[in-house]
Design a protein around this motif. Structure first.
Motif, mmCIF file in Angstrom:
data_model
loop_
_atom_site.group_PDB
_atom_site.id
_atom_site.type_symbol
_atom_site.label_atom_id
_atom_site.label_comp_id
_atom_site.label_asym_id
_atom_site.label_seq_id
_atom_site.Cartn_x
_atom_site.Cartn_y
_atom_site.Cartn_z
ATOM 1 N N LEU A 56 -53.555 -9.842 4.249
ATOM 2 C CA LEU A 56 -52.213 -9.400 3.855
ATOM 3 C C LEU A 56 -52.280 -8.290 2.814
ATOM 4 N N LEU A 57 -53.216 -8.411 1.891
ATOM 5 C CA LEU A 57 -53.365 -7.373 0.869
ATOM 6 C C LEU A 57 -53.792 -6.053 1.486
ATOM 7 N N ARG A 58 -54.764 -6.088 2.429
ATOM 8 C CA ARG A 58 -55.245 -4.852 3.052
ATOM 9 C C ARG A 58 -54.128 -4.195 3.862
ATOM 10 N N CYS A 59 -53.334 -5.004 4.550
ATOM 11 C CA CYS A 59 -52.217 -4.429 5.302
ATOM 12 C C CYS A 59 -51.217 -3.764 4.357
ATOM 13 N N THR A 60 -50.991 -4.386 3.223
ATOM 14 C CA THR A 60 -50.071 -3.804 2.238
ATOM 15 C C THR A 60 -50.636 -2.505 1.680
ATOM 16 N N GLN A 61 -51.899 -2.517 1.313
ATOM 17 C CA GLN A 61 -52.521 -1.312 0.752
ATOM 18 C C GLN A 61 -52.498 -0.160 1.755
ATOM 19 N N GLU A 62 -52.810 -0.445 3.020
ATOM 20 C CA GLU A 62 -52.811 0.600 4.041
ATOM 21 C C GLU A 62 -51.409 1.150 4.244
ATOM 22 N N SER A 63 -50.418 0.257 4.304
ATOM 23 C CA SER A 63 -49.041 0.713 4.500
ATOM 24 C C SER A 63 -48.575 1.575 3.333
ATOM 25 N N LEU A 64 -48.870 1.145 2.115
ATOM 26 C CA LEU A 64 -48.468 1.929 0.947
ATOM 27 C C LEU A 64 -49.188 3.274 0.899
ATOM 28 N N ALA A 65 -50.453 3.280 1.310
ATOM 29 C CA ALA A 65 -51.191 4.553 1.323
ATOM 30 C C ALA A 65 -50.571 5.516 2.334
ATOM 31 N N ASN A 66 -50.169 5.006 3.494
ATOM 32 C CA ASN A 66 -49.521 5.867 4.486
ATOM 33 C C ASN A 66 -48.174 6.383 3.983
ATOM 34 N N ARG B 200 -47.402 6.899 0.848
ATOM 35 C CA ARG B 200 -47.688 7.909 -0.172
ATOM 36 C C ARG B 200 -48.081 9.240 0.464
ATOM 37 N N LYS B 201 -48.902 9.188 1.524
ATOM 38 C CA LYS B 201 -49.440 10.422 2.094
ATOM 39 C C LYS B 201 -48.493 11.094 3.092
ATOM 40 N N HIS B 202 -47.742 10.305 3.827
ATOM 41 C CA HIS B 202 -47.026 10.891 4.957
ATOM 42 C C HIS B 202 -45.507 10.726 4.935
ATOM 43 N N ALA B 203 -44.983 9.688 4.283
ATOM 44 C CA ALA B 203 -43.580 9.322 4.507
ATOM 45 C C ALA B 203 -42.578 10.194 3.764
ATOM 46 N N ASP B 204 -42.950 10.660 2.571
ATOM 47 C CA ASP B 204 -41.986 11.388 1.732
ATOM 48 C C ASP B 204 -40.750 10.522 1.499
ATOM 49 N N ALA B 205 -41.010 9.245 1.179
ATOM 50 C CA ALA B 205 -39.927 8.278 0.995
ATOM 51 C C ALA B 205 -39.494 8.219 -0.463
ATOM 52 N N SER B 206 -38.337 7.608 -0.684
ATOM 53 C CA SER B 206 -37.838 7.397 -2.053
ATOM 54 C C SER B 206 -37.801 5.919 -2.403
ATOM 55 N N ASP C 161 -39.798 1.654 4.707
ATOM 56 C CA ASP C 161 -39.541 2.809 3.846
ATOM 57 C C ASP C 161 -38.449 3.664 4.474
ATOM 58 N N ASP C 162 -37.858 4.526 3.657
ATOM 59 C CA ASP C 162 -36.787 5.405 4.131
ATOM 60 C C ASP C 162 -37.294 6.837 4.302
ATOM 61 N N GLY C 163 -38.555 6.956 4.660
ATOM 62 C CA GLY C 163 -39.168 8.280 4.775
ATOM 63 C C GLY C 163 -38.852 8.984 6.068
ATOM 64 N N ARG C 164 -39.679 9.966 6.355
ATOM 65 C CA ARG C 164 -39.418 10.849 7.492
ATOM 66 C C ARG C 164 -39.689 10.201 8.842
ATOM 67 N N GLY C 165 -40.474 9.117 8.875
ATOM 68 C CA GLY C 165 -40.766 8.449 10.129
ATOM 69 C C GLY C 165 -41.714 9.249 11.015
ATOM 70 N N PHE C 166 -42.009 8.679 12.178
ATOM 71 C CA PHE C 166 -42.913 9.358 13.113
ATOM 72 C C PHE C 166 -42.752 8.727 14.488
ATOM 73 N N VAL C 167 -43.361 9.367 15.478
ATOM 74 C CA VAL C 167 -43.336 8.826 16.841
ATOM 75 C C VAL C 167 -44.531 7.877 16.996
#
Length: 393
Positions: free
Chosen positions: A305-315, A317-323, A342-348
């Motif tokens: 669960l921790l690794r899934c959280t860390q990976e999601s947060l890293a993505n 930070r790097k890609h979402a441009d969320a607030s 997150d409320d970021g830009r999303g992706f396909v």
């Protein structure tokens, strides 16, 4: 020439060689009785002489099959001649033909040779016995019938032996094939194990060291940019860099086997995720809302669960441009559910082939879990990780 039987040979081969050994015991016994008994001089001296010649020839061929003096087929000729001579010098000594039937098979290298030499032996004792008793049609017929009866047994032995040898060879081949298959299976398991270990290490490095280094780079760039305008903020970022570097060092020690396997401090899963989210908020300044149920689970599940959280947060930070980021940890009937939005830009989703999501899926699959990714351009992203607590999703 048929070699001595080995472990795994058919019972018939052992019986054939047992007959060979027994034949010499019977020959020695008959010879001894002839010598000490009240036999005519021709028989008393002729029998041990002929047996001695036969025994010496046998020993030479048996002990040294490749000797230049006498080969197996040469011994069979000696055997045929000796049987004929023994039948001539003594009454009833044609029984030696029955005793030595196994030798005609053992010293032949083909069915045809065994049948021919066994037949020559039958002819020899027939002629020898007939000459001793006096030549006549009746005598010849009687001796021929008895010889043919024994010859039929010899032919049967010659026919059965190749089949037994073929069965032995087939079993040897099957054992060799089985051993080869076992070795190939062991090699396949080793390769599979090595591949799985490489995959596991790749996931661990990506989820820990690589993410940590990426965080350090982002923090270092931000700290450098803020040195001239916000020293306090830059100092905080430098402190985060130091802490991340220490955590990476701890993870590196885990990977090389000098620290506990998980590299994750003990505690509840909610507490572990809360520390991670606090670090994320501190480093990025994003708004994080969290609903973390106090769920009891084992250490491997907590790490997943921790690794899934860390990976999601890293993505994020790097890609979402969320607030804003939302994290929900809950216990349902199916198992433990972790939702990160997150409320970021999303992706396909269909066009995403990153290592991170694939690594998360494989990590959850080890627990029988599943990962669902929902996203579209401009509408943010939802990551749902489910780990069963009852062995089923």
């Amino acid at each position: 020439m048929l070699q001595r039987p080995e472990r795994g040979d058919p019972l018939w081969i052992w019986a054939l060689h047992g007959w060979e050994g027994l034949s010499w015991a019977l020959i020695a016994l008959v010879t001894l009785i002839t010598v000490v008994g009240d036999a005519p001089p021709t028989t008393k001296y002729g029998v041990p002489a002929l047996v001695a010649v036969l025994a010496l020839s046998y020993a030479l061929v048996r002990c040294r099959p490749a000797n230049p003096v006498l080969r197996p087929y040469g011994y069979l000729c000696v055997l045929v001649g000796s049987l004929g001579a023994l039948s001539y010098v003594g009454d009833g000594l044609g029984v030696f033909y029955t005793v030595t039937l196994a030798q005609f098979v053992i010293f032949s290298d083909s069915l045809r040779a065994a049948v021919v030499h066994t037949g020559l032996g039958a002819v020899a004792i027939t002629v020898g016995g007939t000459l001793r008793e006096g030549w006549g049609v009746d005598v010849l017929t009687t001796n021929a019938i008895s010889s043919l009866a024994v010859y039929a047994v010899g032919v049967l032995m010659a026919v059965v032996t190749p089949r037994a040898l073929a069965l032995r060879d087939e079993r040897v081949k099957l054992r060799a094939d089985l051993k080869t298959a076992q070795l190939e299976l062991v090699d396949a398991y080793q390769r599979q194990g090595a591949a799985e270990e490489r995959d596991r290490l790749a996931r661990e490095i990506h989820d820990t060291l690589a993410q940590g280094f990426a965080s350090i780079i982002v923090l270092a760039e931000a700290a450098r940019s803020g040195l001239a305008v916000d020293l306090d903020r830059s100092a905080q970022q430098l402190q985060s860099i130091e802490q991340t570097a220490r955590e990476n060092l701890a993870e590196a020690r885990v990977l090389v086997g000098v620290a506990p396997r998980s590299g994750v401090a003990a505690g509840s899963v909610a507490t572990t995720l809360r520390r991670t989210l606090d670090r994320f908020t501190e480093d990025t300044g994003l708004i994080v809302t969290a609903e973390l149920a106090d769920i009891a689970c084992d250490q491997p599940t907590r790490v997943a669960l921790l690794r899934c959280t860390q990976e999601s947060l890293a993505n994020i930070r790097k890609h979402a441009d969320a607030s804003t980021v939302g994290v929900v940890l809950a216990r349902h009937q199916a198992g433990v559910e972790l939702e990160i939005t997150d409320d970021g830009r999303g992706f396909v989703v269909e066009e995403s082939h990153g290592f991170g999501l694939d690594g998360m899926r494989k990590r959850l699959a080890e627990f029988g879990g599943d990962l669902t990714v929902t996203s579209s351009v401009g509408d943010g992203t939802r990551i749902l990780a489910l780990i069963p607590m009852n062995g089923q999703v």
